[in-house]
Design a protein around this motif. Structure first.
Motif, PDB file in Angstrom:
ATOM      1  N   ASN A 183     -13.069  11.744   7.975  1.00  0.00           N
ATOM      2  CA  ASN A 183     -13.883  10.544   7.775  1.00  0.00           C
ATOM      3  C   ASN A 183     -13.641   9.883   6.411  1.00  0.00           C
ATOM      4  O   ASN A 183     -14.455   9.097   5.953  1.00  0.00           O
ATOM      5  N   ASP A 205     -17.605  -1.062  11.804  1.00  0.00           N
ATOM      6  CA  ASP A 205     -17.213  -0.280  10.633  1.00  0.00           C
ATOM      7  C   ASP A 205     -16.870  -1.111   9.414  1.00  0.00           C
ATOM      8  O   ASP A 205     -16.906  -0.600   8.290  1.00  0.00           O
ATOM      9  N   LYS A 210     -19.574  10.492  15.408  1.00  0.00           N
ATOM     10  CA  LYS A 210     -20.383   9.271  15.386  1.00  0.00           C
ATOM     11  C   LYS A 210     -21.269   9.247  16.615  1.00  0.00           C
ATOM     12  O   LYS A 210     -20.899   9.767  17.670  1.00  0.00           O
ATOM     13  N   LYS A 224     -12.619   5.243   7.206  1.00  0.00           N
ATOM     14  CA  LYS A 224     -13.914   4.946   7.831  1.00  0.00           C
ATOM     15  C   LYS A 224     -13.830   4.141   9.122  1.00  0.00           C
ATOM     16  O   LYS A 224     -14.823   4.035   9.853  1.00  0.00           O
ATOM     17  N   PHE A 254     -15.930  15.160  11.728  1.00  0.00           N
ATOM     18  CA  PHE A 254     -17.131  14.320  11.714  1.00  0.00           C
ATOM     19  C   PHE A 254     -17.301  13.680  13.087  1.00  0.00           C
ATOM     20  O   PHE A 254     -16.351  13.567  13.858  1.00  0.00           O
ATOM     21  N   VAL A 277     -22.847   8.728  11.199  1.00  0.00           N
ATOM     22  CA  VAL A 277     -21.749   9.681  11.052  1.00  0.00           C
ATOM     23  C   VAL A 277     -22.292  10.963  10.432  1.00  0.00           C
ATOM     24  O   VAL A 277     -22.920  10.939   9.369  1.00  0.00           O
TER      25      VAL A 277
END
Length: 292
Positions: A226, A166, A278, A229, A276, A284
């Motif tokens: 989100n 990330d 992943k 992050k 959200f 995402v």
């Protein structure tokens, strides 16, 4: 005479069976073992304690060791549950074909600094450049003239891999001191002027200062949306579909009681509250509301 001996023998055998059965009942607590991610450990431990309160004959043995250990152990069938901050597919040495993923929560990974660092917020680019060794003094990001000391997590740590995904992208970490223990990371940052590292949110306390990213604070709401992050799932992997006590425990972890109390108490995000999602490639996307 023979008849009496036969009766006595049967009586003796029957007594022995009763004794053995009694020993098994008194010491036969059923146990499952969950090993792996240190980021997931506080949640699995507390959920396990509450599970045992409700089921005194069932005990959840929880151990750390890191995501790599958890995935390796569950792949080998050496444990009942492998705790991971990563999708099994993200580990090149893991065959995920027989592993079943149970995502129980999301967790934020948060940059921490020594409390005397005057900087309150970094851009994501600045954070990456610090850990890549391109920014080496706090004065380069608006702070006072103070060298930056990096404390990294050990290679193989799921927290480190999530931070790599990330924050760092294709940039590599600069050579720095590495620590396995979240508690030790926190202690070193507390005692070292100008230091920076990162922790999973459940390990944060007021001995260190949390850093905003792009002026966004690491809150539960910001992770859900989100806006923050740097986050990952907490995965509990089983080798094949879970059965018996393992299945019972995994079902318990997903109950409203655990998700709304234990998960939130420890500053994880209940999995069903994430807006959200992943995938294993880091993509995402918004969570579909139809299935919620």
């Amino acid at each position: 005479m023979l008849k009496k001996r036969i009766i006595a023998l049967f009586a003796l055998l029957f007594s022995a069976v009763l004794v053995l059965t009694g020993c098994k009942g008194s010491s036969g607590q059923q146990t499952i073992t969950a090993v792996g991610s240190s980021a997931a450990q506080p949640l699995v431990e507390l959920a396990g304690e509450e599970f045992t309160k409700n089921n005194p004959d069932q005990y959840v043995n929880v151990q750390g060791g890191g995501t790599g250990t958890g995935l390796s152990q569950i792949q080998q069938g050496a444990v009942d549950i492998g705790n991971s901050d990563l999708f099994a597919e993200q580990k090149s040495d893991i065959d995920s074909s027989n592993l079943v993923d149970h995502r129980i929560a999301a967790v934020g990974m948060v940059p921490i600094v020594n409390r005397k660092v005057s900087v309150d917020s970094l851009t994501l680019k600045q954070l990456r450049e610090i850990f890549a060794g391109e920014i080496t003094n706090w004065k380069q990001v608006g702070g006072r003239d103070l060298p930056i000391t990096i404390i990294n997590r050990a290679d193989g740590s799921g927290t480190r891999s999530s931070f790599q995904e990330d924050v760092m992208g294709k940039s590599q970490f600069v050579r720095a001191q590495e620590q396995d223990s979240s508690g030790m990371v926190r202690q070193i940052v507390d005692n070292t002027a100008g230091s920076i590292s990162y922790l999973a949110m459940p390990y944060l306390n007021d001995t260190v200062k949390t850093m905003k990213i792009d002026n966004i604070s690491p809150t539960i709401e910001n992770i859900e949306n989100n806006r923050w992050k740097i986050w990952s799932y907490e995965h509990l992997y089983t080798n094949g579909k879970p059965t018996g006590m393992t299945k019972e425990f995994l079902n318990y972890v997903m109950t409203a009681h655990v998700q709304n109390n234990v998960v939130k108490k420890l500053r994880y995000v209940p999995i069903n509250e994430m807006k959200f999602q992943k995938d294993a490639k880091g993509n995402v996307t918004p969570v579909s509301q139809e299935g919620k």
